[in-house]
Write a protein that holds these residues in place. Structure first.
Motif, short mmCIF file in Angstrom:
data_model
loop_
_atom_site.label_atom_id
_atom_site.label_comp_id
_atom_site.label_asym_id
_atom_site.label_seq_id
_atom_site.Cartn_x
_atom_site.Cartn_y
_atom_site.Cartn_z
N ASP A 1 0.85 -1.19 0.00
CA ASP A 1 0.00 0.00 0.00
C ASP A 1 0.89 1.25 0.00
OD1 ASP A 1 -1.94 1.93 0.34
OD2 ASP A 1 -2.25 1.50 2.47
N ALA A 2 0.64 2.15 -0.94
CA ALA A 2 1.44 3.38 -1.01
C ALA A 2 1.31 4.20 0.27
CB ALA A 2 0.99 4.21 -2.22
N GLY A 3 0.13 4.14 0.92
CA GLY A 3 -0.07 4.88 2.16
C GLY A 3 0.88 4.42 3.26
N PHE A 4 1.22 3.14 3.27
CA PHE A 4 2.15 2.59 4.27
C PHE A 4 3.49 3.31 4.18
CE2 PHE A 4 5.55 -0.32 5.44
CZ PHE A 4 5.10 -0.92 6.61
N TRP A 5 4.01 3.46 2.97
CA TRP A 5 5.31 4.09 2.77
C TRP A 5 5.23 5.59 2.97
CZ3 TRP A 5 8.95 0.66 2.99
CH2 TRP A 5 8.68 -0.65 2.58
N LEU A 6 4.10 6.18 2.62
CA LEU A 6 3.91 7.62 2.84
C LEU A 6 4.03 7.93 4.33
CD1 LEU A 6 3.04 10.25 1.26
CD2 LEU A 6 0.72 9.73 1.96
N VAL A 7 3.33 7.17 5.16
CA VAL A 7 3.37 7.38 6.61
C VAL A 7 4.76 7.07 7.16
CG1 VAL A 7 2.46 6.57 8.82
CG2 VAL A 7 0.91 6.97 6.90
N LYS A 8 5.36 5.99 6.71
CA LYS A 8 6.69 5.60 7.18
C LYS A 8 7.70 6.72 6.98
CE LYS A 8 10.57 2.52 6.14
NZ LYS A 8 11.46 3.66 5.84
N GLU A 9 7.71 7.29 5.77
CA GLU A 9 8.72 8.31 5.45
C GLU A 9 8.43 9.62 6.19
OE1 GLU A 9 11.49 7.74 3.83
OE2 GLU A 9 10.82 5.66 3.71
N TYR A 10 7.17 10.01 6.26
CA TYR A 10 6.85 11.27 6.93
C TYR A 10 7.20 11.23 8.42
CZ TYR A 10 4.47 13.96 3.29
OH TYR A 10 4.18 14.70 2.18
N PHE A 11 6.98 10.07 9.06
CA PHE A 11 7.25 9.96 10.49
C PHE A 11 8.67 9.49 10.79
CE2 PHE A 11 2.71 10.27 10.63
CZ PHE A 11 2.41 10.78 11.88
N GLY A 12 9.42 9.10 9.74
CA GLY A 12 10.79 8.64 9.94
C GLY A 12 10.87 7.34 10.71
N MET A 13 9.92 6.44 10.49
CA MET A 13 9.90 5.17 11.22
C MET A 13 10.53 4.05 10.40
SD MET A 13 6.13 5.18 13.06
CE MET A 13 5.18 5.34 11.54
N THR A 14 10.87 2.96 11.08
CA THR A 14 11.29 1.75 10.39
C THR A 14 10.05 1.01 9.90
OG1 THR A 14 11.20 0.38 12.37
CG2 THR A 14 13.27 1.57 11.95
N VAL A 15 10.27 -0.02 9.08
CA VAL A 15 9.14 -0.83 8.60
C VAL A 15 8.42 -1.47 9.78
CG1 VAL A 15 8.51 -2.90 7.30
CG2 VAL A 15 10.10 -1.25 6.31
N GLY A 16 9.19 -2.00 10.74
CA GLY A 16 8.58 -2.63 11.91
C GLY A 16 7.75 -1.66 12.72
N GLN A 17 8.27 -0.45 12.91
CA GLN A 17 7.52 0.56 13.66
C GLN A 17 6.25 0.98 12.92
OE1 GLN A 17 10.69 3.45 13.98
NE2 GLN A 17 11.05 2.95 16.16
N THR A 18 6.31 1.01 11.60
CA THR A 18 5.13 1.38 10.82
C THR A 18 4.05 0.31 10.94
OG1 THR A 18 6.63 2.47 9.26
CG2 THR A 18 4.36 2.21 8.57
N PHE A 19 4.45 -0.97 11.00
CA PHE A 19 3.49 -2.04 11.22
C PHE A 19 2.83 -1.91 12.60
CE2 PHE A 19 5.30 -4.64 7.72
CZ PHE A 19 4.11 -5.12 7.19
N LYS A 20 3.63 -1.54 13.61
CA LYS A 20 3.11 -1.45 14.98
C LYS A 20 2.21 -0.24 15.20
CE LYS A 20 7.14 -3.72 17.05
NZ LYS A 20 8.32 -3.53 17.93
N THR A 21 2.27 0.73 14.30
CA THR A 21 1.48 1.95 14.48
C THR A 21 0.42 2.09 13.39
OG1 THR A 21 3.23 3.15 13.30
CG2 THR A 21 3.29 3.18 15.71
N TRP A 22 0.84 2.43 12.19
CA TRP A 22 -0.08 2.68 11.08
C TRP A 22 -0.90 1.44 10.73
CZ3 TRP A 22 -2.86 5.51 7.97
CH2 TRP A 22 -3.18 5.06 6.68
N SER A 23 -0.23 0.29 10.52
CA SER A 23 -0.94 -0.94 10.12
C SER A 23 -1.91 -1.38 11.21
CB SER A 23 0.05 -2.06 9.81
OG SER A 23 0.91 -1.71 8.75
N LEU A 24 -1.46 -1.30 12.47
CA LEU A 24 -2.33 -1.69 13.58
C LEU A 24 -3.53 -0.75 13.69
CD1 LEU A 24 -2.98 -3.44 16.02
CD2 LEU A 24 -1.42 -2.01 17.37
N MET A 25 -3.28 0.56 13.52
CA MET A 25 -4.37 1.53 13.60
C MET A 25 -5.41 1.27 12.51
SD MET A 25 -5.74 4.40 12.02
CE MET A 25 -4.45 5.14 11.05
N GLU A 26 -4.97 1.00 11.27
CA GLU A 26 -5.89 0.71 10.18
C GLU A 26 -6.73 -0.53 10.48
OE1 GLU A 26 -5.69 2.41 6.27
OE2 GLU A 26 -6.39 3.28 8.15
N SER A 27 -6.09 -1.55 11.06
CA SER A 27 -6.82 -2.78 11.37
C SER A 27 -7.85 -2.55 12.47
CB SER A 27 -5.83 -3.88 11.79
OG SER A 27 -4.91 -4.15 10.75
#
Length: 507
Positions: free
Chosen positions: A464-490
């Motif tokens: 999902d392009a949104g996953f990478w958009l959030v990752k880069e804007y917040f300066g997170m790792t892939v793992g951190q993006t899963f724990k925040t953005w992906s979890l929030m979406e779910s």
């Protein structure tokens, strides 16, 4: 009882395109099921593995489905083209009008005015809730990506001044934008599902807002608290690489800067902020007031909800009822709002007629791809219906005892996980569920739209392009993006489904 009603209504499932109205499906049930599987696999495979644009993938998937279902070679794309035309005619104009409103809201500084006013009146400890409210308001007319670009600088500025983890204020903002994107028209996904399922737009809008409120509260400000403990990020020292003293106030683009022509702004904006507004060329533009900015955002909502109230009350034959029914027609409501926005955000703040015309013209380019995808999704839906595949799948769901609301969510969630696209998930699920909607009451049809919308945002991950958009804007790792953005979406998706199912019991 609902499944019995659906089973008896399936033969009259969904009106087919005129070009294919006389063709009755002759393929066996197993052949039609195989056709559906192959069509969906082709779409998912082309998008995921060959990175093909969803428009082309939907065209080819529709062709594959029609051929396997036994459609004649020369009629392979007959249903597809008919469905594409019908969908663009019904949804395309609404998306275009919504784009005009969103573009004028951003470039006039109206969106910044809403952001600044709410933040200025909010105590520091309530800022996560304020960010959710801001996202909820500005998310009504703005596409998700535009809202993210608009609000992320605000998130970073607020987090820096609070000396807080940006997750604390970022997750509420993202939850608000995502919920509106999946549940509330005039966003493309809900509009397409409403068109495909024959739901009432005003009723769906009202129920969508009702579902979105608790969904955003739980998946936004409340969920952000434990997420800040699981993923610890330092307070930002810059805003998208620009020091805070350069960006100025708390607005999304300085203290009043506007987004760029593509709908994506930067940390300093494309216009230089002044004390009274923005500049366009050498002329200083006035900044629209908070009241006018909010009125433009809420005007189509008010008009469409008023129409629904009149219809539910059975007052459409009265003088005022006839007027409200006309004003609340989605096309009329958005057209009135667009014309009002041309004055409020255009000539009313000092722009020339030529500048206003140029702004309107620049609002169409970013939505060209969206219109093509939505149109192709309508073509895929019509191919499903005309081939008889939709009836077979709907019969299977009814016989399995799965409620339509849960089935719609499951189909959308699976396609979302596979393709990473909320729009493609909505398109596919709406096409599959269309025959079931024919036997539903208006309220249940609207809730089915919302269930599909909830499933379409489930588990955003690396495709999902949104996953990478959030990752880069917040300066997170892939793992951190899963724990925040992906979890929030779910969480957002599941909570929205739970609220939809709860409403389904009482309405």
């Amino acid at each position: 009882m609902l499944n019995t009603t659906l089973a008896t209504a399936l033969p009259n499932a969904f009106p087919v395109a005129a070009a294919a109205a006389d063709a009755e499906p002759t393929a066996s049930t197993s052949q039609l099921v195989l056709a559906a599987v192959i069509g969906i696999v082709v779409i998912v495979g082309l998008i995921v593995w060959l990175k093909m644009h969803p428009f082309l993938a939907l065209v080819l998937g529709s062709g594959a489905l029609a051929l396997v279902a036994g459609t004649g070679l020369t009629d392979t794309f007959t249903s597809f083209t008919a469905g594409l035309g019908t969908t663009v005619a019904g949804v395309g104009v609404l998306i275009a009008l919504g784009a005009i409103i969103g573009k004028l809201l951003i470039d006039s500084g109206g969106a910044d005015q809403i952001v600044d006013t709410i933040l200025d009146r909010t105590p520091a400890k309530r800022l996560p809730w304020a960010m959710a409210l801001i996202a909820f308001v500005v998310g009504i007319p703005l596409f998700f990506e535009v809202g993210v670009v608009l609000l992320i600088p605000v998130v970073m500025i607020v987090a820096r001044r609070m000396r807080a983890n940006p997750i604390l204020v970022g997750i509420p903002a993202l939850a608000g934008l995502s919920a509106l994107h999946g549940l509330v028209p005039p966003h493309p996904g809900p509009l397409l599902a409403i068109d495909a399922l024959g739901a009432n737009l005003g009723l769906t809008l009202g129920l969508g807002l009702l579902v979105a409120v608790p969904t955003v509260i739980i998946s936004g400000p409340l969920l952000a608290i434990p997420l800040t403990r699981w993923v610890r990020l330092d307070p930002p020292t810059t805003v998208l690489g620009v020091p805070d003293d350069v960006t100025g106030g708390s607005g999304a683009t300085g203290t009043g800067g506007s987004g760029s022509g593509s709908g994506k702004g930067d940390a300093t904006g494309t216009a230089t902020a002044t004390a009274t507004g923005t500049t366009a060329g050498t002329k200083t533009l006035r900044k629209p007031s908070f009241g006018i900015s909010v009125l433009v955002v809420l005007l189509p909502v008010i008009l469409m909800l008023a129409r629904s109230v009149v219809e539910v009350a059975g007052a459409t034959d009265t003088g005022y009822g006839t007027i409200l029914e006309f004003l609340g027609e989605p096309l009329v409501a958005l057209l009135i709002t667009s014309l009002f926005a041309l004055v409020a955000f255009g000539t009313g703040v000092g722009r020339s007629l030529q500048q206003v015309g140029d702004l309107v013209g620049s609002s169409f380019a970013p939505i060209a791809g969206i219109l093509l995808i939505v149109g192709a999704g309508g073509g895929f839906k019509q191919t499903l219906v005309d081939s008889g595949v939709g009836d077979v799948i709907a019969s299977g769901i009814a016989d399995a005892g799965i409620t339509p609301l849960l089935a719609g969510w499951l189909v959308a969630a699976l396609i979302r996980i596979a393709t990473g696209s909320a729009t493609v998930a909505t398109i596919t699920a709406a096409g599959i569920m269309a025959p079931l909607a024919a036997g539903l009451e208006p309220t249940q049809a609207a809730l089915l739209v919302l269930a599909i919308g909830a499933g379409s945002v489930f588990l955003s991950h690396v495709n999902d392009a949104g996953f990478w958009l959030v990752k880069e804007y917040f300066g997170m790792t892939v793992g951190q993006t899963f724990k925040t953005w992906s979890l929030m979406e779910s969480v957002l998706s599941v909570v929205a489904l739970a609220v939809v199912l709860l409403l389904g019991v009482f309405v």
